[in-house]
Design an enzyme around this catalytic site. Sequence first.
Site, PDB file in Angstrom:
ATOM      1  N   GLU A  12       3.645  -0.083   3.461  1.00 58.65           N
ATOM      2  CA  GLU A  12       3.465   1.295   2.987  1.00 58.65           C
ATOM      3  C   GLU A  12       1.987   1.663   3.043  1.00 58.65           C
ATOM      4  O   GLU A  12       1.220   1.356   2.129  1.00 58.65           O
ATOM      5  CB  GLU A  12       4.005   1.485   1.566  1.00 58.65           C
ATOM      6  N   GLU A  28       8.841  -4.142  -4.420  1.00 54.36           N
ATOM      7  CA  GLU A  28       7.722  -4.211  -5.370  1.00 54.36           C
ATOM      8  C   GLU A  28       8.139  -4.892  -6.693  1.00 54.36           C
ATOM      9  O   GLU A  28       7.754  -4.452  -7.771  1.00 54.36           O
ATOM     10  CB  GLU A  28       7.152  -2.823  -5.634  1.00 54.36           C
TER      11      GLU A  28
END
Length: 808
Positions: free
Chosen positions: A255, A184
């Site tokens: 995710e 991320e």
Amino acid sequence: MVLLVWWSIILLVVVSGGANVVVEGANVSYDGRSLIIDGHRKLLFSGSIHYPRSTPDMWPSLIAKAKQGGLDVIQTYVFWNLHEPQPGKYDFTGRNDIVSFIKQVQQQGLYVCLRIGPFIEAEWTYGGLPFWLHDVPGIVFRSNNRQFKLHMKNFTTKIVNMMKAENLFNSQGGPIILSQIENEYQMVEGAYHEDGTRYLKWTAQMAVDQNTSEPWIMCKQDNAPGPMINTCNGMRCAETWKGPNSPNKPSMWTENWTSFLQPYGEGPQMRSAQDLAFHTTLFIVKMNGSFVNYYMYHGGTNFGRTSASFIITGYYDQAPLDEYGMIRQPKYGHLKHMHAALKLCSHALLYGELTTQHLGINQEAYVYTGNLSECAAFLLNNGSKKSVQVVFRNSTYSLPPKSISILPDCKNVVFNTAMVSTQVNTRSMQPIIRFNTPQQWEVFSEAVPQFDQTSLRSNTLLEQMNTTKDDSDYLWYIMSIKKKSLEAQYMLEANSRGHVLRAYVNGALVGSTHGTRKVPNITLKDTISLSTGINNISFLNIMVGLPDSGPHMERKHSGLREVLIQGVNFTSHLWGYQVGLLGEKLSVYTAEGSSNVSWNQYETPNMLTWYKTTFDMPEGDSPIVLNLGSMGKGEAWINGQSIGRYWVSFKTPSGSPSQTWYNVPRYFLKPTGNLLVLFEEEYGNPLNISLDSVSVNKVCGRVTDLHPPMINSWGVRGHFHWRPWPRVHLRCPKKRIISKIVFASHGNPSGDCGSYSIGNCHSSNSKQIVEKACLGRRQCSISHTIENFGGDPCPGTPKTLLVDARCE
């Protein structure tokens, strides 16, 4: 068509019959539709299971349940600060044995997605970075910084070489089909300006240069360079994600949050099985999604001090496999049925052409067609208020609100995301050992240090993390003041960057406060009395985990920042320090350390107290937990192994603790004489602590006429087979049987498994029929037909079958 990439082993092949470019390694490649393994496109379902958040004896069962649940891949992070706690000193033993974990995944026939990071966030202390990095001169984390890149590359190379040495990459015959670098990074990239862009490109090139032969991914990174596949993280990726940054990359969801992180002071975030199934199916049919990973599939436990700031010890307990590895229904079963239904459509999804058909306001049909009359349809009702009737290919279908029906042959519905046929199970905790007598407990008191007892001193307030080096949650700040006047009242004000602050004057507590995950900074204000002569003012500043995210983590500060007494600033006063607790230094939580100190018999609860007792391992194999509902805040150890922090006194808005029960793995126990030690900061009462067993004691099922029949087989010579009517399936855990039918109604009972009552239509023999089918058995199946219940009690009324049972 030409695609320029950096991968030295990449081949470019144009797929016949389409414009997709295949980016190939050895056995694993990809194009714009999916990963390609051994020449075949794959629709892959994956689940995150983090090896250090469970114990090695749990791994085989967790992997087996994941496989039984329809998963193809196990995804895990690699935890740098566990594996390299000191520069060049590595630990891959016990819960840290990543090679053994991956080999066990391979033995059960599943693939692995290895998220090396090595920054991982993951609600893990310091985002997985070892704290010693903080002390590397000139270092800037996650930037175009020579020192950070050196250590990051060294660790990444270490892990890759370990995998190669064990032949664990798919090109070597192993299970690893994907690796992830960074995590991320897009969330912080802008804070580093040009150095962020340079670092991103360097990271991608460094990963490619590892020559693993398998693709690399970057999650939540829209500008992932070159052959890096950019992927989505979140709950609604079909609605929030831009998609792959190249038409030659597949749509992947790394995710898909099955719940969400839970800080102390907050309750669990519940995500229903229906919502998970809806958004997973929507991603696959709308975004051409071909890889979905559930984060987490099993969350496990943040043992020791591994959780990040304010994060509770239990991790993603609401996942399909709960903290203890038990199946959580209906989430597990509903997803399992969805996986089976989507796999029936996999060839059409991966090779067919997509067309869409408008069916009404908020209703669409996604239709995939291929050769030989292959057809799979997905009927979407994106409205959130009511069920609707739609016509598709001259047939009428009922669609509940916010749902998708799956038709593998464009005709028969085998699954609807909103219609749950799986039973609901309820977990219970039953005390098996009570520690309820004073004679069971011994105590060791932690003294409040005085200034003249300190050896570390400074004329300013020291930053906590830099002082403790994360060796302890605790740092004492002590100063002494000499008062010539008579005893008087003064206003004390102290400001801290968290997370908990307790103030003592001459050894007596005068005030305490704490922050939250969202607002960690705190201010303590209290009136204090200072006596004539020397006064010791001591502050215990407590960290509840290190930060795990954000830019420039190396610059983050914690600890006491300012102290004022009656408006006079004492920040630059001479301060003494004590790192950690005396009990930590003496290791009183271990058998050896415990034997080297004098313990007293328990009398009454006190602050800053160590408690110890012993117990024998309970019989059986059910999970066991420590009920700490009567305690305040602290940490617990079993035979020297920390089972994590507890903070029962920090209540949720509803007034309950964020976590009451704390996992005690049988892996940590021996047959007799297990040592239990707790450090309690507040006034918790150990006499109400118990060791409880965890089991499922309630199972409940509900189906209606509209529920799709359960899939019995998916694909026999091109035909699909299912039972003609839906059924209620009930199943107790191993070594338990159905002992009682609490409620059964075939008719129109109101409510669901949480709350129910008989409606105005009810087969009077419902309970008798169900009892005959189920009592004394571990599992049973009841057909939802009027014939099974001896006739129709109310012709023309839609029927429901609801059964609630108990397991013993």
